[in-house]
Design a protein around this motif. Sequence first.
Motif, PDB file in Angstrom:
ATOM      1  N   ARG A  39       0.834  -1.201   0.000  1.00 27.98           N
ATOM      2  CA  ARG A  39       0.000   0.000   0.000  1.00 27.98           C
ATOM      3  C   ARG A  39       0.871   1.255   0.000  1.00 27.98           C
ATOM      4  O   ARG A  39       2.052   1.223   0.310  1.00 27.98           O
ATOM      5  CB  ARG A  39      -0.913   0.001   1.221  1.00 27.98           C
ATOM      6  N   PHE A  40       0.237   2.349  -0.341  1.00 23.42           N
ATOM      7  CA  PHE A  40       0.891   3.651  -0.284  1.00 23.42           C
ATOM      8  C   PHE A  40       1.186   3.975   1.199  1.00 23.42           C
ATOM      9  O   PHE A  40       0.362   3.684   2.061  1.00 23.42           O
ATOM     10  CB  PHE A  40      -0.025   4.717  -0.896  1.00 23.42           C
ATOM     11  N   PRO A  41       2.355   4.548   1.573  1.00 28.62           N
ATOM     12  CA  PRO A  41       3.413   5.086   0.699  1.00 28.62           C
ATOM     13  C   PRO A  41       4.517   4.085   0.371  1.00 28.62           C
ATOM     14  O   PRO A  41       5.420   4.387  -0.394  1.00 28.62           O
ATOM     15  CB  PRO A  41       3.967   6.240   1.537  1.00 28.62           C
ATOM     16  N   GLU A  42       4.462   2.863   1.006  1.00 29.03           N
ATOM     17  CA  GLU A  42       5.504   1.880   0.729  1.00 29.03           C
ATOM     18  C   GLU A  42       5.585   1.532  -0.759  1.00 29.03           C
ATOM     19  O   GLU A  42       6.649   1.175  -1.280  1.00 29.03           O
ATOM     20  CB  GLU A  42       5.257   0.606   1.532  1.00 29.03           C
ATOM     21  N   LYS A  43       4.439   1.651  -1.432  1.00 30.39           N
ATOM     22  CA  LYS A  43       4.402   1.314  -2.856  1.00 30.39           C
ATOM     23  C   LYS A  43       5.338   2.186  -3.687  1.00 30.39           C
ATOM     24  O   LYS A  43       5.869   1.740  -4.709  1.00 30.39           O
ATOM     25  CB  LYS A  43       2.970   1.432  -3.391  1.00 30.39           C
ATOM     26  N   VAL A  45       8.333   3.285  -2.848  1.00 31.76           N
ATOM     27  CA  VAL A  45       9.673   2.687  -2.750  1.00 31.76           C
ATOM     28  C   VAL A  45       9.706   1.362  -3.497  1.00 31.76           C
ATOM     29  O   VAL A  45      10.660   1.065  -4.231  1.00 31.76           O
ATOM     30  CB  VAL A  45      10.069   2.477  -1.272  1.00 31.76           C
ATOM     31  N   TRP A  46       8.653   0.570  -3.320  1.00 25.91           N
ATOM     32  CA  TRP A  46       8.595  -0.745  -3.979  1.00 25.91           C
ATOM     33  C   TRP A  46       8.641  -0.605  -5.498  1.00 25.91           C
ATOM     34  O   TRP A  46       9.379  -1.310  -6.174  1.00 25.91           O
ATOM     35  CB  TRP A  46       7.325  -1.463  -3.548  1.00 25.91           C
ATOM     36  N   ASP A  47       7.872   0.308  -6.030  1.00 24.81           N
ATOM     37  CA  ASP A  47       7.859   0.518  -7.477  1.00 24.81           C
ATOM     38  C   ASP A  47       9.227   0.979  -7.975  1.00 24.81           C
ATOM     39  O   ASP A  47       9.636   0.631  -9.091  1.00 24.81           O
ATOM     40  CB  ASP A  47       6.796   1.551  -7.856  1.00 24.81           C
ATOM     41  N   TRP A  48       9.915   1.764  -7.164  1.00 21.91           N
ATOM     42  CA  TRP A  48      11.220   2.270  -7.586  1.00 21.91           C
ATOM     43  C   TRP A  48      12.254   1.156  -7.658  1.00 21.91           C
ATOM     44  O   TRP A  48      12.972   1.028  -8.640  1.00 21.91           O
ATOM     45  CB  TRP A  48      11.698   3.362  -6.623  1.00 21.91           C
ATOM     46  N   ILE A  49      12.322   0.297  -6.639  1.00 21.05           N
ATOM     47  CA  ILE A  49      13.365  -0.730  -6.615  1.00 21.05           C
ATOM     48  C   ILE A  49      13.036  -1.906  -7.524  1.00 21.05           C
ATOM     49  O   ILE A  49      13.920  -2.706  -7.851  1.00 21.05           O
ATOM     50  CB  ILE A  49      13.647  -1.230  -5.184  1.00 21.05           C
ATOM     51  N   THR A  50      11.780  -2.036  -7.932  1.00 23.19           N
ATOM     52  CA  THR A  50      11.407  -3.166  -8.792  1.00 23.19           C
ATOM     53  C   THR A  50      11.093  -2.743 -10.227  1.00 23.19           C
ATOM     54  O   THR A  50      10.572  -3.531 -11.006  1.00 23.19           O
ATOM     55  CB  THR A  50      10.174  -3.893  -8.219  1.00 23.19           C
ATOM     56  N   SER A  51      11.448  -1.511 -10.568  1.00 21.68           N
ATOM     57  CA  SER A  51      10.962  -0.947 -11.833  1.00 21.68           C
ATOM     58  C   SER A  51      11.738  -1.375 -13.071  1.00 21.68           C
ATOM     59  O   SER A  51      11.252  -1.199 -14.181  1.00 21.68           O
ATOM     60  CB  SER A  51      10.976   0.584 -11.753  1.00 21.68           C
ATOM     61  N   ASP A  52      12.931  -1.932 -12.913  1.00 21.79           N
ATOM     62  CA  ASP A  52      13.740  -2.094 -14.122  1.00 21.79           C
ATOM     63  C   ASP A  52      14.638  -3.325 -14.098  1.00 21.79           C
ATOM     64  O   ASP A  52      15.858  -3.209 -14.000  1.00 21.79           O
ATOM     65  CB  ASP A  52      14.584  -0.842 -14.352  1.00 21.79           C
ATOM     66  N   ASP A 343       5.465  -9.470   4.498  1.00 20.92           N
ATOM     67  CA  ASP A 343       5.788  -8.120   4.035  1.00 20.92           C
ATOM     68  C   ASP A 343       6.671  -8.214   2.794  1.00 20.92           C
ATOM     69  O   ASP A 343       7.671  -8.962   2.776  1.00 20.92           O
ATOM     70  CB  ASP A 343       6.518  -7.357   5.140  1.00 20.92           C
ATOM     71  N   VAL A 344       6.332  -7.468   1.741  1.00 18.63           N
ATOM     72  CA  VAL A 344       7.009  -7.651   0.457  1.00 18.63           C
ATOM     73  C   VAL A 344       8.508  -7.370   0.526  1.00 18.63           C
ATOM     74  O   VAL A 344       9.297  -8.013  -0.176  1.00 18.63           O
ATOM     75  CB  VAL A 344       6.366  -6.774  -0.644  1.00 18.63           C
ATOM     76  N   PHE A 345       8.923  -6.447   1.368  1.00 14.29           N
ATOM     77  CA  PHE A 345      10.340  -6.123   1.464  1.00 14.29           C
ATOM     78  C   PHE A 345      11.121  -7.261   2.126  1.00 14.29           C
ATOM     79  O   PHE A 345      12.217  -7.608   1.677  1.00 14.29           O
ATOM     80  CB  PHE A 345      10.531  -4.802   2.228  1.00 14.29           C
ATOM     81  N   TRP A 346      10.546  -7.840   3.178  1.00 17.47           N
ATOM     82  CA  TRP A 346      11.184  -8.999   3.787  1.00 17.47           C
ATOM     83  C   TRP A 346      11.128 -10.208   2.860  1.00 17.47           C
ATOM     84  O   TRP A 346      12.062 -11.020   2.815  1.00 17.47           O
ATOM     85  CB  TRP A 346      10.506  -9.333   5.124  1.00 17.47           C
ATOM     86  N   ALA A 347      10.042 -10.336   2.135  1.00 22.64           N
ATOM     87  CA  ALA A 347       9.936 -11.440   1.176  1.00 22.64           C
ATOM     88  C   ALA A 347      11.008 -11.331   0.102  1.00 22.64           C
ATOM     89  O   ALA A 347      11.656 -12.324  -0.264  1.00 22.64           O
ATOM     90  CB  ALA A 347       8.549 -11.438   0.536  1.00 22.64           C
ATOM     91  N   LEU A 348      11.216 -10.125  -0.415  1.00 27.73           N
ATOM     92  CA  LEU A 348      12.256  -9.910  -1.421  1.00 27.73           C
ATOM     93  C   LEU A 348      13.627 -10.195  -0.839  1.00 27.73           C
ATOM     94  O   LEU A 348      14.482 -10.814  -1.495  1.00 27.73           O
ATOM     95  CB  LEU A 348      12.184  -8.485  -1.956  1.00 27.73           C
TER      96      LEU A 348
END
Length: 387
Positions: A39-43, A45-52, A343-348
């Motif tokens: 969810r926002f605002p974590e999204k 950061v998530w979109d930035w690190i997973t964007s490319d 949590d998606v960051f811990w999962a990654l």
Amino acid sequence: MDKNLPSAKNNIQVVDLVRSLAIFSVLAGHFADVLPQPRFPEKLVWDWITSDGGGGVIMFLVVSGFLITRIIDLGPGGLFKPSWKNFYVRRAARIIPLYFLQILGGILFLFSLIFFFGETSRFFIYCFKLPRAGVSGSFWLSLFTFWFNWAAAFKFDEWQQVGLYWGILWSLAVEEQFYIFYPFYLRILGNTRRLVLALTIMAFVCLLWRFDFPDHWPSTTLVAVRGNIHAYGAIAIGALLYLACKRFGTQLLLKNKLCIFFSCIGAICIVFSYCIYELGDGIVKPILIAVGVFLFLLGAIHLRLFESKNLKIFAFIGKYSYASYLFHIAILYLVAPSLIHVDVFWALFFYVVVTAMVGFVSYRIFEFPMNNLIRGWFKIALKSKEV
């Protein structure tokens, strides 16, 4: 780069750091495709690190051009009279055993899941799907002849897509096409001036030229063809990086402020590339990343800071990134279902750690022994630290 300089050792830590960033980008990009979005605002950061994830491949290719040119130059015969036997045996011993194991393992894994578990889920198809029956001959032929990148570009719709486990092999095909002729070109060109000119033209054409493709080509073909062309340019940029380090390395070792400037500008280019999407019809991003890696490494290779033992842990995944890249989709298939509610960051983080350990184990128990075995057949030594 003078052979007596510290950076002429087998592994340059800052190069492994860049490879770590590259493999992290690839892993994050593919991981984000299968997990729920935060969810926002974590999204943000998530979109930035997973964007490319594609940008990670460009980084790999620049580093590859640097390392392969360096290997040839430091080998028998030097840069312009390379030993063909030494080069091709080394390349085959390093690439082919694990590559063939990946293909064979993928086939066995795929059919085991179908036979024993009746697996046909969308996630399974996303990871492992083979071409539709009746047109798979071109698929297997392209895999084993390292022409998969072009076959996938023009046969993708006919194949009715393929799983990412196979799809990621396009970048390896690009590399092998470049390197199979590279020693011949070096002998023909004969000196540094001609080589720099040839590589500069190649980088310019492949990265900067806005190609006009036939209007009747499908969009998947257009994207794939452009990606292939960009990839050749990225390898050329990497080769130019090595030549720049060799020519100016002694001076750069004495000019820390200039090296810091290059590193900072390069890092800014790389970071900024993650803040844009498809500016310039997908052309701006590959240029920013390739030029960014060039400038960053041009400075960082000559700074003692990046050889610090404190950074060694961050270079770990990059050092063993070949197996991590080849097997990360299989690992994704195995671990992702159990991480859906984490949590998606811990999962990654967990996914990256597991993939890094697979890369390490693969190198220790398979890649290094096979590399040694094949080189032994041809009496070409393998140094223990070489990765």
